[in-house]
Enzyme design. Sequence first.
Site, PDB file in Angstrom:
ATOM      1  N   ASP A   1      -0.164  61.449  28.215  1.00  0.00           N
ATOM      2  CA  ASP A   1       1.154  61.668  27.631  1.00  0.00           C
ATOM      3  C   ASP A   1       2.252  61.250  28.584  1.00  0.00           C
ATOM      4  O   ASP A   1       3.340  60.898  28.167  1.00  0.00           O
ATOM      5  CB  ASP A   1       1.341  63.146  27.263  1.00  0.00           C
ATOM      6  CG  ASP A   1       0.311  63.588  26.230  1.00  0.00           C
ATOM      7  OD1 ASP A   1      -0.197  62.709  25.503  1.00  0.00           O
ATOM      8  OD2 ASP A   1       0.027  64.785  26.164  1.00  0.00           O
TER       9      ASP A   1
ATOM     10  N   ARG B   1      -9.879  54.091  25.686  1.00  0.00           N
ATOM     11  CA  ARG B   1      -9.603  55.282  26.498  1.00  0.00           C
ATOM     12  C   ARG B   1      -8.601  56.222  25.827  1.00  0.00           C
ATOM     13  O   ARG B   1      -8.445  57.362  26.258  1.00  0.00           O
ATOM     14  CB  ARG B   1      -9.147  54.885  27.905  1.00  0.00           C
ATOM     15  CG  ARG B   1      -7.858  54.102  27.956  1.00  0.00           C
ATOM     16  CD  ARG B   1      -7.603  53.579  29.359  1.00  0.00           C
ATOM     17  NE  ARG B   1      -7.460  54.655  30.328  1.00  0.00           N
ATOM     18  CZ  ARG B   1      -6.410  55.450  30.411  1.00  0.00           C
ATOM     19  NH1 ARG B   1      -5.392  55.283  29.600  1.00  0.00           N
ATOM     20  NH2 ARG B   1      -6.360  56.403  31.313  1.00  0.00           N
TER      21      ARG B   1
ATOM     22  N   PRO C   1      -1.084  32.942  23.836  1.00  0.00           N
ATOM     23  CA  PRO C   1       0.160  33.080  24.603  1.00  0.00           C
ATOM     24  C   PRO C   1       1.395  33.151  23.701  1.00  0.00           C
ATOM     25  O   PRO C   1       2.463  33.554  24.158  1.00  0.00           O
ATOM     26  CB  PRO C   1       0.195  31.798  25.457  1.00  0.00           C
ATOM     27  CG  PRO C   1      -1.208  31.289  25.484  1.00  0.00           C
ATOM     28  CD  PRO C   1      -1.806  31.702  24.167  1.00  0.00           C
TER      29      PRO C   1
ATOM     30  N   GLU D   1      -6.980  24.168  24.626  1.00  0.00           N
ATOM     31  CA  GLU D   1      -5.545  24.174  24.309  1.00  0.00           C
ATOM     32  C   GLU D   1      -5.190  25.185  23.229  1.00  0.00           C
ATOM     33  O   GLU D   1      -4.015  25.459  22.989  1.00  0.00           O
ATOM     34  CB  GLU D   1      -5.078  22.772  23.906  1.00  0.00           C
ATOM     35  CG  GLU D   1      -5.086  21.778  25.054  1.00  0.00           C
ATOM     36  CD  GLU D   1      -4.406  22.313  26.318  1.00  0.00           C
ATOM     37  OE1 GLU D   1      -3.195  22.579  26.262  1.00  0.00           O
ATOM     38  OE2 GLU D   1      -5.088  22.458  27.340  1.00  0.00           O
TER      39      GLU D   1
HETATM   40  C1  9D3 Z   1      -1.740  25.486  30.343  1.00  0.00           C
HETATM   41  C2  9D3 Z   1      -1.907  25.299  28.891  1.00  0.00           C
HETATM   42  N1  9D3 Z   1      -0.712  25.759  28.182  1.00  0.00           N
HETATM   43  C3  9D3 Z   1       0.182  24.615  27.983  1.00  0.00           C
HETATM   44  C4  9D3 Z   1       1.610  25.028  27.874  1.00  0.00           C
HETATM   45  C5  9D3 Z   1      -1.054  26.332  26.882  1.00  0.00           C
HETATM   46  C6  9D3 Z   1      -2.120  27.380  26.950  1.00  0.00           C
HETATM   47  C7  9D3 Z   1      -3.204  27.281  26.089  1.00  0.00           C
HETATM   48  C8  9D3 Z   1      -4.201  28.237  26.136  1.00  0.00           C
HETATM   49  C9  9D3 Z   1      -2.053  28.439  27.819  1.00  0.00           C
HETATM   50  C10 9D3 Z   1      -3.054  29.402  27.856  1.00  0.00           C
HETATM   51  C11 9D3 Z   1      -4.134  29.290  27.023  1.00  0.00           C
HETATM   52  C12 9D3 Z   1      -5.196  30.325  27.055  1.00  0.00           C
HETATM   53  N2  9D3 Z   1      -4.634  31.685  27.003  1.00  0.00           N
HETATM   54  C13 9D3 Z   1      -5.081  32.598  26.171  1.00  0.00           C
HETATM   55  O1  9D3 Z   1      -5.998  32.377  25.419  1.00  0.00           O
HETATM   56  C14 9D3 Z   1      -4.412  33.892  26.144  1.00  0.00           C
HETATM   57  C15 9D3 Z   1      -3.394  34.436  26.982  1.00  0.00           C
HETATM   58  C16 9D3 Z   1      -2.693  33.919  28.118  1.00  0.00           C
HETATM   59  O2  9D3 Z   1      -2.907  32.805  28.601  1.00  0.00           O
HETATM   60  N3  9D3 Z   1      -1.737  34.717  28.689  1.00  0.00           N
HETATM   61  C17 9D3 Z   1      -1.454  35.954  28.255  1.00  0.00           C
HETATM   62  N4  9D3 Z   1      -2.071  36.478  27.195  1.00  0.00           N
HETATM   63  C18 9D3 Z   1      -3.028  35.719  26.582  1.00  0.00           C
HETATM   64  S1  9D3 Z   1      -3.908  36.196  25.241  1.00  0.00           S
HETATM   65  C19 9D3 Z   1      -4.763  34.803  25.174  1.00  0.00           C
END
Ligand code: 9D3
Length: 256
Positions: A169, A154, A89, A116
Site C-alpha cells: 500500500d 506479486r 516501444p 524491428e
Molecule cells: C533500435 C530499433 N528501434 C528503431 C527506432 C526500434 C525498436 C524496435 C524494436 C526498438 C526496440 C525494439 C524492441 N523492443 C521491445 O520489443 C520492447 C520494449 C523496449 O524496447 N523498450 C521498452 N519497453 C519495451 S516493450 C517491448
Amino acid sequence: MQFRVVTLFPEMVATGTRFGVCGRAARRGLVELSTVDPRDFSVDLHRTVDDRPYGGGPGMVLKVEPFRDAIRSARAALPENSPVVFLTPQGRRFDQQVAEQFTALPGLILVAGRYEGFDERLVEAEADDEISLGDFVLSGGEIAAVAIIDAVVRLLPQVLGHAASAEQDSFTDALLDCPHYTRPEAVDGMRVPAVLREGNHEEIRRWRLKQALGRTYLRRPDLLQARTMTEEERQLLREYLAERDGDAGVFDPVRH
Ligand code: 9D3
C-alpha cells in the site's frame, strides 16, 4: 490468473518466471504461466516468422500469419476477457496502476516482438492494448513480459504474506523508500543511524518519513508534485534539507 506469452524465445520467459515470488506462485497453482511460439504456426519449410520491410530499410519485420495464429490459439486456451497486450516501444507506459488493473483479469496474453517489430496489420487486428516499459531500447519484448508478470503476480491475493501486502500500500503512498540497515552496527567505519538503534518507535517513524521525503524531493521531484504533503511532512522535509550532507550527491554528476 492465467498468463500466456506469445514469443519466439519461450525459454527466456520460462526461465525468467521460474524464481522467487513468481515461481512459487506458479508451483502453488495460484497462477498459470505458459508460452506459445509463433514458429510452431509457420507452415513453410523453413518455419519463417519474419521478412524484409516493404519500403526498404534495415532489419526484419514479424509476419502476420504465424503471430496471428499463435495469438488465436492463446485466445482459445484462456478465459474470455483475457486481453491481448502487445509489448512495444510505442505502447502506453507500464506502471503500478496498470499492474493493479491487470490483477482484476482472469487471464492476460502478452505478445513479445523481436527485430524491428510487428507488421502493423497484426497490431490493428489483434491488439487490445500496447504497453512499453519506458524510453529505453530492449532487443525484444520477452524481458518486458517477465517484468509485467512479476509486477502483477506479486499483487495477487494469496501470493504474498500479510506483512508484505500492507507494505505494498505504501507504493500508492508515492514516495521513494527510506534507507535500510542491518547488522553489524559498524562496517568499514560506516555506522547505523543512532535513532534506528535506540528503539523509540515514534522517532523511527519520523526519521523514516523524513528520509523518504528528502530522497523523493531530491531524486524524483515529479513524485512529490503529484502528491499533497501534510503539515508534518512539510516540516520534516524542511528539516531534511536544512540538515542534509549530500545524499543526492550520489546522483549529482557535477558535484565538486
Ligand atoms: C533500435 C530499433 N528501434 C528503431 C527506432 C526500434 C525498436 C524496435 C524494436 C526498438 C526496440 C525494439 C524492441 N523492443 C521491445 O520489443 C520492447 C520494449 C523496449 O524496447 N523498450 C521498452 N519497453 C519495451 S516493450 C517491448
